[in-house]
Design a protein around this motif. Structure first.
Motif, PDB file in Angstrom:
ATOM      1  N   GLN A  54       0.665  10.320  13.953  1.00 57.80           N
ATOM      2  CA  GLN A  54       2.011  10.678  13.485  1.00 57.80           C
ATOM      3  C   GLN A  54       2.648  11.815  14.276  1.00 57.80           C
ATOM      4  O   GLN A  54       3.822  11.746  14.605  1.00 57.80           O
ATOM      5  CB  GLN A  54       1.962  11.048  12.009  1.00 57.80           C
ATOM      6  N   GLY A  87       5.880  10.816   7.161  1.00 59.40           N
ATOM      7  CA  GLY A  87       5.964   9.466   6.588  1.00 59.40           C
ATOM      8  C   GLY A  87       6.706   9.497   5.267  1.00 59.40           C
ATOM      9  O   GLY A  87       6.834  10.543   4.637  1.00 59.40           O
ATOM     10  N   THR A  90       8.248   4.429   1.632  1.00 61.19           N
ATOM     11  CA  THR A  90       8.379   3.025   2.016  1.00 61.19           C
ATOM     12  C   THR A  90       7.071   2.510   2.583  1.00 61.19           C
ATOM     13  O   THR A  90       6.653   1.394   2.300  1.00 61.19           O
ATOM     14  CB  THR A  90       9.471   2.854   3.093  1.00 61.19           C
ATOM     15  N   SER A  91       6.424   3.358   3.394  1.00 59.56           N
ATOM     16  CA  SER A  91       5.190   2.908   4.025  1.00 59.56           C
ATOM     17  C   SER A  91       4.097   2.651   2.982  1.00 59.56           C
ATOM     18  O   SER A  91       3.275   1.767   3.153  1.00 59.56           O
ATOM     19  CB  SER A  91       4.713   3.940   5.042  1.00 59.56           C
ATOM     20  N   THR A  95       2.202  -0.776   2.768  1.00 56.88           N
ATOM     21  CA  THR A  95       0.744  -0.770   2.887  1.00 56.88           C
ATOM     22  C   THR A  95       0.098  -1.558   1.751  1.00 56.88           C
ATOM     23  O   THR A  95      -0.841  -2.313   1.960  1.00 56.88           O
ATOM     24  CB  THR A  95       0.210   0.679   2.868  1.00 56.88           C
ATOM     25  N   SER A 105      -2.583   5.917   2.566  1.00 59.43           N
ATOM     26  CA  SER A 105      -1.166   5.975   2.906  1.00 59.43           C
ATOM     27  C   SER A 105      -0.482   7.123   2.165  1.00 59.43           C
ATOM     28  O   SER A 105       0.261   7.907   2.759  1.00 59.43           O
ATOM     29  CB  SER A 105      -0.500   4.639   2.565  1.00 59.43           C
ATOM     30  N   THR A 109       1.127  10.515   3.660  1.00 57.22           N
ATOM     31  CA  THR A 109       2.505  10.901   3.379  1.00 57.22           C
ATOM     32  C   THR A 109       2.553  12.346   2.892  1.00 57.22           C
ATOM     33  O   THR A 109       3.351  13.164   3.368  1.00 57.22           O
ATOM     34  CB  THR A 109       3.115   9.978   2.308  1.00 57.22           C
ATOM     35  N   LEU A 253       0.972   1.262   9.616  1.00 58.71           N
ATOM     36  CA  LEU A 253       2.271   1.266   8.950  1.00 58.71           C
ATOM     37  C   LEU A 253       2.790   2.687   8.766  1.00 58.71           C
ATOM     38  O   LEU A 253       3.977   2.956   8.940  1.00 58.71           O
ATOM     39  CB  LEU A 253       2.170   0.550   7.597  1.00 58.71           C
ATOM     40  N   GLU A 254       1.892   3.592   8.436  1.00 61.01           N
ATOM     41  CA  GLU A 254       2.302   4.984   8.221  1.00 61.01           C
ATOM     42  C   GLU A 254       2.853   5.587   9.512  1.00 61.01           C
ATOM     43  O   GLU A 254       3.806   6.359   9.492  1.00 61.01           O
ATOM     44  CB  GLU A 254       1.093   5.781   7.719  1.00 61.01           C
ATOM     45  N   ILE A 257       6.434   3.687  10.347  1.00 62.09           N
ATOM     46  CA  ILE A 257       7.538   3.889   9.394  1.00 62.09           C
ATOM     47  C   ILE A 257       7.708   5.381   9.143  1.00 62.09           C
ATOM     48  O   ILE A 257       6.813   6.042   8.654  1.00 62.09           O
ATOM     49  CB  ILE A 257       7.258   3.169   8.064  1.00 62.09           C
ATOM     50  N   SER A 295       8.982  -3.952   9.888  1.00 61.13           N
ATOM     51  CA  SER A 295       7.782  -3.702   9.090  1.00 61.13           C
ATOM     52  C   SER A 295       7.568  -4.799   8.056  1.00 61.13           C
ATOM     53  O   SER A 295       6.440  -5.057   7.669  1.00 61.13           O
ATOM     54  CB  SER A 295       7.803  -2.318   8.443  1.00 61.13           C
ATOM     55  N   THR A 299       4.095  -6.450   8.068  1.00 57.74           N
ATOM     56  CA  THR A 299       3.312  -6.476   6.827  1.00 57.74           C
ATOM     57  C   THR A 299       2.802  -7.877   6.531  1.00 57.74           C
ATOM     58  O   THR A 299       1.634  -8.065   6.196  1.00 57.74           O
ATOM     59  CB  THR A 299       4.170  -5.961   5.660  1.00 57.74           C
TER      60      THR A 299
END
Lengths: 357, 651
Positions: A54, A87, A90-91, A95, A105, A109, A253-254, A257, A295, A299
């Motif tokens: 990240q 993050g 949404t992620s 996830t 996740s 975040t 994903l983290e 997004i 995403s 996903t």
């Protein structure tokens, strides 16, 4: 460089956006618990991998893209800003549907939102000065009599971040008192976000249709690529560090997004210079639009790909839940692929630690 | 990561399957029994097999011969399965029945099957049999499944027999292995007595080949990473076959009951379950009640989500030709409609995507959240329930079959389910739709432009799952199983234009309630008509929770009682007449010695009598289908729930 006449966002839009940010961040807070911090402490390696993707890779990717695609300095700064963001919730939702570890996740975040207070100013300091000087040069050339000075407003950014964290704290407090209302806040946030984003996109596109046409393809490519490259790096870097599939999916994903609302808050609060702000908001809108679409597809892809290991993970986890923590599930020879054969629960975050072999 | 291909075990007979499962799945849990909320006790495939083997040795020692029916009276529990392992491994025939078996059925089953040795679950059953001892001359030994509370009047404990067998095995007894060698696929694995609709229960003879063919043909995909929740009675072939299916794929069966179901669904998070319509009705009711209680924001969100799910799925099903196609349609028009559906779907997609994730997922979690699909059998699934679950994303697949067919004949495929049907016939099974009166084959019919689709008639089938016959009842067997091997199901059905089978009802008048109870309407109607106030009546309740009746009152009787009404239409409006009839029906039920589920709970006074040639045959027999069609709306109202909002507008 294309000029956007007047404001890209009207006052109404700005208010809407502000309300949306408030609601979303509140909802985000409502989805966090203290336990999430504990998970962070329990799995330092995974969190480190997440941190690396990240705050290590994403800003670097953004910086690289800005250079490679030769973006306008304002857009370049916006892209880097997007790359440095923490993050968002949404992620977590993606996830969940991608059969990744929601616990990780949420932990990521939480950790990245707090770390952003320190990391974002540092990273911006590291990657943006060149572009900031360019803007300054442009402004001077455009007729500013040496009066104009453009620097990255680090202090403002930190203040904006703190402002954004206030509703998050409110959400956390709400959850302590009522889980039911916290759930409502979460749902409302998701729903509001969707309505407002669609509204903004539609109105912006309708009002500034020439902008859609005039925007060079590099900008579109940059907006699409930031998320996609993030997914790719998150997925493979975590794999390189030996993360199990469910964590790989969460980290991917983290990483890709980012917390869009935070970006808007920072841009509106810290970059008052009209032409710069317009450019930055435009890129923010483009990124937010494309990342939702990409995403969603990513996903679906992960969901399909992860079907088998997820089923095994669930089964092993539920065996331990029902038959006791010491229960060991042994699948027949050759049923499990080598990667998860040693630990079918894949190092379950919520579980009592690794399985006894 | 690629998923390993599911390697299901296939064996020529059940005993072989049990052995292979132990060898392949070893320490994996085969069955799990609930002790407390989060405390379940597993038994591994290996352990189950070893205990079954010891039991088999014990049974042989007790004198159980190969191919001999052994009684097994009890409900779902681990010991039931151990008993079945024992019976199968010594080459005997499992003859099961639930623990609520009546005296009459018990006597009939034990004597007709010639049972010498029987397992009983409870001490109550033990006492019941003890009481009937005088009329059970052939019964020698009783084995108690549950540990007793008090000293036994007779019988031995399951554990004792297992211990006896284990000693024998240790001493080098090879008779179990020999028995297993001797089992042939055409031998019986079970003798299942079906609830008799007329007269005594009939023993359905099912062979190892019958049930093994099911394992190959049922379109399921389970592996050792699956969890199967088991709620239906194990002595019904439907649950039985699915449990055997689970064993063959290495999945674990979790025993639950109606009381703990909601909690167990959340704790076990099953990936599959065999289910009955009743379960989905209950769950549907519970979900809607939960929505009613939720505060307005959540209620609103659910309504929107369901609306989107409904229309999105409707379009999706139409595009994939999964809609209910009862009538032929022109290609061009269909294509046009597909275009419209595609447009609607694209427009709904982003909204549906969001609401699916935010709202419907929480609803799905009430069913554990991990259900890949579930097969509903044992009765017809009401259309609105069927749609509700498929629209919110819980694939409830409906299947069709009978005890006589071990049981699956047709089931909706996982990939392309057609709501409102029971799907295509499973591979290896032949289907015919035959005119029940003339015997003419209506489907398949090459002379018909549609191949005989949409024609209504009796469903007849031929395939490897069809039973050998009714035990010691050649007469009854000949009635349903003809010389060419076609089995006459007695069900009315038709084939839709996308080749799915739709069940329309029974040829015979037997009513199957939604809880699976069979009711013969004639005796009840006869009893009702004995009342002075009732002229004609028809009892109904197919797939419903209870029975209701359409009643033609006897005008004269009411007149004699001082009622002023001159016509049936007027009488039908009279509240006083209704109260009187209600009392009359209640009395008739009580005096008729009917079972509780045979009680007529609701009724409707008709404003005109049944007429010969219309609703009656020349012999004054009720044309049930004609009457049902004529009073369709009134009948729905009779069964309409009294409270709670309707789940959806009828589209």
């Amino acid at each position: 460089m294309i000029e956007i006449e007047g404001q890209l966002l009207h006052d109404v839009d700005q208010i809407l956006l502000a309300v949306m940010i408030l609601i979303i961040m509140f909802g985000m807070g409502a989805s966090l618990t203290l336990n999430d911090f504990k998970t962070v402490v329990r799995r330092p390696r995974l969190v480190f991998v997440g941190f690396l993707s990240q705050f290590g890779f994403m800003p670097l990717i953004a910086f690289g893209l800005a250079h490679a695609l030769n973006l306008d300095p304002a857009k370049a700064i916006a892209l880097i800003l997007l790359g440095c963001l923490p993050g968002g919730t949404t992620s977590n939702m993606f996830t969940y549907f991608a059969r990744g570890s929601v616990a990780l996740s949420i932990a990521m975040t939480t950790a990245s939102t707090l770390l952003a207070l320190v990391m974002m100013p540092l990273l911006l300091e590291l990657y943006t000065p060149g572009f900031a000087r360019e803007i300054q040069g442009n402004l001077v050339a455009a007729g500013g009599e040496g009066e104009v000075e453009f620097v990255i407003p680090t202090a403002n950014i930190v203040v904006s971040l703190l402002l954004v964290l206030l509703p998050v704290g409110g959400g956390v407090i709400l959850r302590r008192f009522s889980r039911g209302w916290a759930k409502v806040a979460e749902d409302t946030a998701g729903f509001t976000a969707m309505i407002v984003i669609v509204f903004l996109i539609v109105t912006t596109f309708a009002r500034h249709f020439n902008l859609v046409r005039a925007t060079p393809w590099q900008v579109y490519l940059a907006a699409v690529s930031l998320g996609l490259t993030g997914f790719f790096f998150g997925y493979w870097v975590s794999r390189l560090f030996g993360a199990q599939p469910i964590y790989q999916r969460a980290i991917a994903l983290e990483t890709g997004i980012q917390n869009g609302p935070v970006a808007f808050a920072i841009i509106l609060l810290s970059f008052p210079e009209q032409s710069v702000q317009n450019q930055m908001v435009w890129l923010g809108i483009l990124y937010s639009t494309f990342v939702v679409i990409s995403s969603s597809y990513f996903t679906l892809y992960l969901r399909k790909r992860g079907k088998f290991d997820w089923e095994v993970y669930q089964n092993t986890r539920i065996h331990r839940r029902l038959f006791g923590a010491a229960y060991c599930t042994r699948y027949p020879e050759g049923f499990l692929p080598p990667r998860i054969a040693g630990d079918p629960a894949q190092g379950d975050l919520e579980g009592p630690g690794r399985m006894q072999k | 990561m690629k998923s390993s291909p599911s390697k299901r075990i296939i064996a020529p007979h059940l005993a072989g399957l049990y052995r292979l499962a132990a060898e392949r799945y070893e320490s994996l849990p085969a069955f799990a029994t609930r002790k407390k909320t989060r405390e379940w006790e597993p038994i591994s495939f290996r352990e189950l097999y070893e205990r079954g083997r010891a039991l088999a040795a014990g049974l042989i020692e007790m004198g159980v011969e190969a191919r001999e029916p052994v009684g097994l009276f009890g409900d779902n529990r681990l010991e039931w399965m151990i008993a079945d392992y024992g019976i199968q491994l010594c080459g005997a025939v499992n003859t099961p029945r639930g623990s609520d078996v009546t005296d009459d059925d018990l006597i009939h089953i034990i004597n007709q099957a010639g049972i010498h040795v029987a397992f009983v679950e409870t001490e109550a059953l033990l006492d019941q049999i003890h009481r009937l001892r005088g009329v059970l001359p052939e019964l020698r030994e009783l084995i108690l499944l549950r540990p007793p509370q008090k000293a036994l009047s007779e019988g031995v404990l399951l554990e004792e027999v297992i211990r006896l067998g284990a000693e024998k095995l240790e001493g080098g007894d090879t008779r179990v292995a020999e028995r297993m060698e001797g089992i042939r696929p055409e031998d019986l694995f079970a003798l299942i007595y079906t609830s008799g609709t007329t007269g005594k229960p009939k023993g359905v003879m099912l062979t190892h080949a019958n049930v093994m063919s099911q394992l190959e043909a049922i379109p399921l995909d389970l592996s050792c990473a699956d969890r199967v929740l088991s709620i239906l009675p194990i002595w019904h072939i439907f649950e039985r076959t699915f449990e055997i299916y689970a064993i063959s794929s290495g999945a674990c069966n979790y025993y639950t009951g109606p009381r703990t179901l909601a909690e167990d669904l959340e704790q076990v998070e099953p990936t599959f379950m065999g289910s009955a319509p009743r379960l989905w009705e209950t769950l549907h009711h519970r979900i809607l009640a939960g929505v009613q209680k939720a505060h307005p924001v959540r209620r609103g969100l659910f309504r929107i989500a369901y609306f989107l799910g409904h229309h999105y799925h409707e379009s999706w099903f139409f595009l994939r030709d999964q809609d209910l196609q009862l009538h032929p349609s022109r290609k061009g028009i269909r294509l046009l409609r597909k275009g419209l559906h595609a447009m609607r779907m694209v427009l709904l997609l982003p909204w549906y995507g969001f609401f699916n994730a935010a709202v419907l997922e929480t609803v799905r979690r009430r069913a554990g959240g991990s259900l890949k699909y579930t097969i509903s059998g044992g009765g017809a699934l009401p259309m609105e329930i069927d749609r509700f679950f498929n629209y919110i994303g819980i694939p409830v697949l409906e299947g069709y079959g009978l005890t006589e067919t071990a049981p699956v004949l047709a089931v909706r495929a996982e990939k392309r389910p057609v709501c409102g049907t029971v799907g295509p016939v499973i591979p290896g099974t032949e289907l015919r739709v035959v005119d029940p009166d003339t015997g003419k084959t209506l489907y398949p019919d090459p002379t018909d432009p549609h191949g005989g689709r949409a024609r209504r008639g009796e469903i007849r089938v031929r395939g490897p799952q069809v039973m050998k016959g009714y035990y010691r009842e050649p007469e009854l067997t000949r009635k349903v199983l003809d010389d060419d091997g076609w089995f006459h199901t007695g069900d009315l059905g038709m084939v839709t234009f996308n080749d799915a089978l739709k069940i329309l009802g029974r040829c015979k008048s037997t009513i199957v309630l939604s809880n699976g109870e069979n009711v013969e309407p004639e005796p009840i109607e006869m009893r009702l008509c004995q009342s002075a106030y009732i002229d004609q009546c028809m009892v109904l309740g197919q797939n419903r929770k209870f029975l209701a009746a359409l009643v033609v009152p006897r005008l004269e009787a009411f007149g004699a009682d001082g009622f002023k009404e001159k016509t049936l239409a007027d009488l039908a409006e009279s509240e006083r007449a209704k109260t009187l009839l209600q009392k009359e029906i209640r009395m008739a039920m009580a005096e008729g010695h009917f079972k509780r589920y045979e009680y007529v709970r609701e009724f409707l006074m008709l404003s005109e009598p049944f007429a010969v040639g219309e609703e009656l045959t020349n012999l004054f027999k009720l044309k049930r289908h004609v009457i049902e069609a004529k009073y369709d709306r009134e009948i729905s109202e009779l069964f309409a729930p009294r409270t709670g909002a309707a789940p959806e507008k009828k589209s």
